[in-house]
Scaffold this motif. Structure first.
Motif, PDB file in Angstrom:
ATOM      1  N   GLU A 219     -78.058  53.798  63.070  1.00  0.00           N
ATOM      2  CA  GLU A 219     -76.903  53.470  63.767  1.00  0.00           C
ATOM      3  C   GLU A 219     -75.737  54.471  63.413  1.00  0.00           C
ATOM      4  O   GLU A 219     -75.063  54.808  64.540  1.00  0.00           O
ATOM      5  CB  GLU A 219     -76.515  52.055  62.914  1.00  0.00           C
ATOM      6  CG  GLU A 219     -77.324  50.924  63.432  1.00  0.00           C
ATOM      7  CD  GLU A 219     -76.797  49.653  62.768  1.00  0.00           C
ATOM      8  OE1 GLU A 219     -76.099  49.584  61.649  1.00  0.00           O
ATOM      9  OE2 GLU A 219     -77.371  48.602  63.284  1.00  0.00           O
ATOM     10  N   MET A 220     -75.756  55.143  62.411  1.00  0.00           N
ATOM     11  CA  MET A 220     -74.893  56.228  62.382  1.00  0.00           C
ATOM     12  C   MET A 220     -75.037  57.253  63.394  1.00  0.00           C
ATOM     13  O   MET A 220     -74.111  57.887  63.966  1.00  0.00           O
ATOM     14  CB  MET A 220     -74.588  56.762  60.868  1.00  0.00           C
ATOM     15  CG  MET A 220     -73.701  57.958  60.356  1.00  0.00           C
ATOM     16  SD  MET A 220     -74.230  59.598  61.178  1.00  0.00           S
ATOM     17  CE  MET A 220     -75.643  59.726  60.047  1.00  0.00           C
ATOM     18  N   PHE A 221     -76.493  57.799  63.148  1.00  0.00           N
ATOM     19  CA  PHE A 221     -76.861  58.848  63.858  1.00  0.00           C
ATOM     20  C   PHE A 221     -76.656  58.881  65.437  1.00  0.00           C
ATOM     21  O   PHE A 221     -76.022  59.692  66.143  1.00  0.00           O
ATOM     22  CB  PHE A 221     -78.259  59.046  63.656  1.00  0.00           C
ATOM     23  CG  PHE A 221     -78.754  60.352  64.264  1.00  0.00           C
ATOM     24  CD1 PHE A 221     -78.683  61.697  63.591  1.00  0.00           C
ATOM     25  CD2 PHE A 221     -79.551  60.377  65.431  1.00  0.00           C
ATOM     26  CE1 PHE A 221     -79.195  62.994  64.138  1.00  0.00           C
ATOM     27  CE2 PHE A 221     -79.916  61.470  66.103  1.00  0.00           C
ATOM     28  CZ  PHE A 221     -79.911  62.979  65.459  1.00  0.00           C
ATOM     29  N   GLY A 222     -77.049  57.318  65.984  1.00  0.00           N
ATOM     30  CA  GLY A 222     -76.729  56.891  67.118  1.00  0.00           C
ATOM     31  C   GLY A 222     -75.234  57.240  67.856  1.00  0.00           C
ATOM     32  O   GLY A 222     -75.044  57.679  68.863  1.00  0.00           O
ATOM     33  N   ALA A 223     -74.528  56.595  67.104  1.00  0.00           N
ATOM     34  CA  ALA A 223     -73.127  56.615  67.269  1.00  0.00           C
ATOM     35  C   ALA A 223     -72.243  57.722  67.180  1.00  0.00           C
ATOM     36  O   ALA A 223     -71.548  58.266  68.004  1.00  0.00           O
ATOM     37  CB  ALA A 223     -72.483  55.268  66.311  1.00  0.00           C
ATOM     38  N   GLU A 224     -72.657  58.641  66.027  1.00  0.00           N
ATOM     39  CA  GLU A 224     -71.732  59.689  65.740  1.00  0.00           C
ATOM     40  C   GLU A 224     -72.483  61.178  65.824  1.00  0.00           C
ATOM     41  O   GLU A 224     -71.481  62.302  65.941  1.00  0.00           O
ATOM     42  CB  GLU A 224     -71.260  59.573  64.103  1.00  0.00           C
ATOM     43  CG  GLU A 224     -70.579  58.350  64.104  1.00  0.00           C
ATOM     44  CD  GLU A 224     -69.775  58.222  62.775  1.00  0.00           C
ATOM     45  OE1 GLU A 224     -69.343  59.048  62.284  1.00  0.00           O
ATOM     46  OE2 GLU A 224     -70.131  57.048  62.094  1.00  0.00           O
ATOM     47  N   ILE A 225     -73.609  61.257  65.919  1.00  0.00           N
ATOM     48  CA  ILE A 225     -74.344  62.584  66.185  1.00  0.00           C
ATOM     49  C   ILE A 225     -74.911  62.694  67.363  1.00  0.00           C
ATOM     50  O   ILE A 225     -74.908  63.683  67.985  1.00  0.00           O
ATOM     51  CB  ILE A 225     -75.276  62.793  64.887  1.00  0.00           C
ATOM     52  CG1 ILE A 225     -74.445  62.602  63.504  1.00  0.00           C
ATOM     53  CG2 ILE A 225     -76.011  64.146  65.120  1.00  0.00           C
ATOM     54  CD1 ILE A 225     -75.360  62.864  62.250  1.00  0.00           C
ATOM     55  N   LEU A 226     -75.830  61.817  67.863  1.00  0.00           N
ATOM     56  CA  LEU A 226     -76.764  62.036  68.937  1.00  0.00           C
ATOM     57  C   LEU A 226     -76.046  62.432  70.196  1.00  0.00           C
ATOM     58  O   LEU A 226     -76.386  63.111  70.901  1.00  0.00           O
ATOM     59  CB  LEU A 226     -77.766  60.787  69.094  1.00  0.00           C
ATOM     60  CG  LEU A 226     -78.784  60.664  70.438  1.00  0.00           C
ATOM     61  CD1 LEU A 226     -79.638  62.159  69.880  1.00  0.00           C
ATOM     62  CD2 LEU A 226     -79.638  59.426  70.304  1.00  0.00           C
ATOM     63  N   PRO A 227     -74.825  61.450  70.417  1.00  0.00           N
ATOM     64  CA  PRO A 227     -73.993  62.112  71.596  1.00  0.00           C
ATOM     65  C   PRO A 227     -73.672  63.569  71.580  1.00  0.00           C
ATOM     66  O   PRO A 227     -73.658  63.985  72.979  1.00  0.00           O
ATOM     67  CB  PRO A 227     -72.950  61.140  71.735  1.00  0.00           C
ATOM     68  CG  PRO A 227     -73.125  59.925  71.031  1.00  0.00           C
ATOM     69  CD  PRO A 227     -74.222  60.324  69.776  1.00  0.00           C
ATOM     70  N   GLY A 228     -73.130  63.894  70.620  1.00  0.00           N
ATOM     71  CA  GLY A 228     -72.976  65.514  70.685  1.00  0.00           C
ATOM     72  C   GLY A 228     -74.073  66.329  70.835  1.00  0.00           C
ATOM     73  O   GLY A 228     -74.016  67.327  71.559  1.00  0.00           O
TER      74      GLY A 228
ATOM     75  N   GLY B  22     -74.145  65.177  54.057  1.00  0.00           N
ATOM     76  CA  GLY B  22     -72.568  65.550  54.192  1.00  0.00           C
ATOM     77  C   GLY B  22     -72.182  64.164  55.008  1.00  0.00           C
ATOM     78  O   GLY B  22     -72.762  63.026  55.112  1.00  0.00           O
ATOM     79  N   THR B  23     -70.913  64.370  55.353  1.00  0.00           N
ATOM     80  CA  THR B  23     -70.422  63.634  56.515  1.00  0.00           C
ATOM     81  C   THR B  23     -71.155  63.556  57.911  1.00  0.00           C
ATOM     82  O   THR B  23     -72.035  64.209  58.045  1.00  0.00           O
ATOM     83  CB  THR B  23     -68.907  63.994  56.812  1.00  0.00           C
ATOM     84  OG1 THR B  23     -69.046  65.114  57.493  1.00  0.00           O
ATOM     85  CG2 THR B  23     -67.997  63.990  55.366  1.00  0.00           C
ATOM     86  N   PRO B  24     -70.976  62.491  58.725  1.00  0.00           N
ATOM     87  CA  PRO B  24     -71.918  62.570  59.834  1.00  0.00           C
ATOM     88  C   PRO B  24     -71.572  63.825  60.652  1.00  0.00           C
ATOM     89  O   PRO B  24     -72.233  64.541  61.239  1.00  0.00           O
ATOM     90  CB  PRO B  24     -71.150  61.360  60.492  1.00  0.00           C
ATOM     91  CG  PRO B  24     -70.846  60.539  59.406  1.00  0.00           C
ATOM     92  CD  PRO B  24     -70.439  61.264  58.416  1.00  0.00           C
ATOM     93  N   GLU B  25     -70.051  64.197  60.625  1.00  0.00           N
ATOM     94  CA  GLU B  25     -69.849  65.442  61.581  1.00  0.00           C
ATOM     95  C   GLU B  25     -70.693  66.530  60.950  1.00  0.00           C
ATOM     96  O   GLU B  25     -71.308  67.423  61.498  1.00  0.00           O
ATOM     97  CB  GLU B  25     -68.240  65.651  61.352  1.00  0.00           C
ATOM     98  CG  GLU B  25     -68.064  66.933  62.066  1.00  0.00           C
ATOM     99  CD  GLU B  25     -66.322  67.153  62.031  1.00  0.00           C
ATOM    100  OE1 GLU B  25     -65.889  68.054  62.656  1.00  0.00           O
ATOM    101  OE2 GLU B  25     -65.713  66.556  61.253  1.00  0.00           O
ATOM    102  N   SER B  26     -70.586  66.850  59.164  1.00  0.00           N
ATOM    103  CA  SER B  26     -71.213  67.714  58.867  1.00  0.00           C
ATOM    104  C   SER B  26     -72.737  67.785  59.060  1.00  0.00           C
ATOM    105  O   SER B  26     -73.487  68.818  59.265  1.00  0.00           O
ATOM    106  CB  SER B  26     -70.967  67.910  57.293  1.00  0.00           C
ATOM    107  OG  SER B  26     -71.808  68.844  56.732  1.00  0.00           O
TER     108      SER B  26
END
Length: 354
Positions: free
Chosen positions: A339-348, A306-310
């Motif tokens: 790069e996506m995971f580190g920026a948009e998922i890992l912090p959360g 899905g999207t990074p958020e999903s």
């Protein structure tokens, strides 16, 4: 002693040490430039703050149109180079006790620990696919599943002793040592991490007793949760703790539709010849191979799509529901995905599991 849940979770990367990675498809990114792709993936994982990188040991592929896993780098030597290219991420290499003498392994992993500044870990693979080992004369048909774990237990005990003791003398069923010395000792304290992935009851007993973390599997969320709980119950009985990890492939897109389209594209290109050979190696009976291959499809692990958020929500739910201590992640394109995971998922995830 009750197993106390560990709130902090580990998020690592299963490096694409063999061609094709973990999607068996003619239409997925080929991942054929082995050293460059592994270095780039490890460096990116280090830069975005992942906890570990791990590489498997693979000696023969599954054929098919893609010759899936037919070309691979050796784990320990590759991870020594990865250690030089990274700064903080933990470095886990794989060794098969059936192939390597424990004194040789103790020295190799201690060397990796010094190169990495105390970041080394050892993934122990007790079993093997017969064709891989038969090709090099290393398969013994007289050894049972139980025998291989008896050998691996003896082997693991010797590796631990060689890391800790000045001299090891041992007369065992499978190994003999006479004033065996292994120096320098590892930098890691109390020793390099040990990881295993035994799925059978016997394998789980070994993994929990001897390792610091074990990988669990399962066809459904409930099976994965039950296997994680089972490992921790065994640890409680032994008076110790164990971390449980699982694997997950992340396929993301700007929209849900684009992510699903990527998945459909990879599934449409499934290399059925390689999938059939893989399942045969896994021990699926010949009469069930075709049906099992259709059910298996191109993806070798659980997926988040899905999207990074999903994808972030799916990863969070996966870890929480299965009561895991971490995930080892796979991406179709490692640099883009990390790069996506580190920026948009890992912090959360770090915030959620603080």
């Amino acid at each position: 002693m009750l197993h106390q849940p560990i709130r902090k979770k580990d998020f690592g990367v299963f490096l694409p040490v063999a061609n094709g990675g973990w999607i068996i498809s003619k239409t997925s990114p080929p991942l054929n430039d082995l050293w460059a792709q592994n270095r780039a993936a490890a460096v990116t994982a280090d830069e975005v703050g992942m906890d570990f990188v791990m590489s498997m040991g693979k000696w023969r592929g599954f054929g098919g149109e893609t010759n899936h896993w037919g070309s691979s780098l050796e784990s320990v030597t590759m991870m020594a180079a990865i250690a030089e290219a990274t700064k903080n991420v933990r470095i886990w290499a794989t060794v098969h006790p059936l192939l390597q003498n424990p004194a040789v392994t103790a020295k190799m992993i201690s060397t990796l620990d010094h190169i990495s500044g105390g970041r080394a870990g050892l993934n122990i693979v007790a079993g093997a696919y017969k064709d891989e080992f038969n090709q090099m004369g290393a398969w013994d048909d007289t050894m049972t599943h139980e025998d291989r774990y008896i050998l691996t237990e003896e082997w693991t005990g010797l590796v631990k002793r060689l890391w800790a003791e000045d001299s090891v003398t041992h007369a065992g069923k499978y190994f003999q040592m006479n004033d065996c010395q292994s120096n320098p000792k590892p930098l890691s304290r109390p020793r390099p991490e040990l990881i295993c992935a035994g799925q059978s009851d016997r394998g789980l007993q070994f993994s929990v007793r001897e390792a610091d973390a074990c990988f669990i599997g399962g066809r459904t969320p409930e099976e994965r949760r039950d296997n994680s709980r089972r490992a921790k119950q065994v640890a409680d009985q032994l008076g110790k703790t164990i971390k449980t990890y699982a694997m997950c492939t992340i396929v993301h897109g700007e929209t849900e539709a684009k992510a699903q389209a990527r998945v459909a594209h990879y599934k449409d290109g499934a290399d059925m010849g390689a999938i059939l050979e893989m399942l045969k190696n896994w021990g699926v009976p010949a009469e069930h191979l075709s049906k099992a291959a259709e059910q298996q499809g191109a993806f070798m692990t659980q997926t988040a799509i899905g999207t990074p958020e999903s994808c972030g929500q799916q990863v969070h739910e996966f870890v929480e529901f299965a009561e895991l201590d971490g995930l080892m992640l796979i991406f179709p394109d490692y640099v883009e995905g990390l790069e996506m995971f580190g920026a948009e998922i890992l912090p959360g995830l770090r915030s959620a599991f603080a």
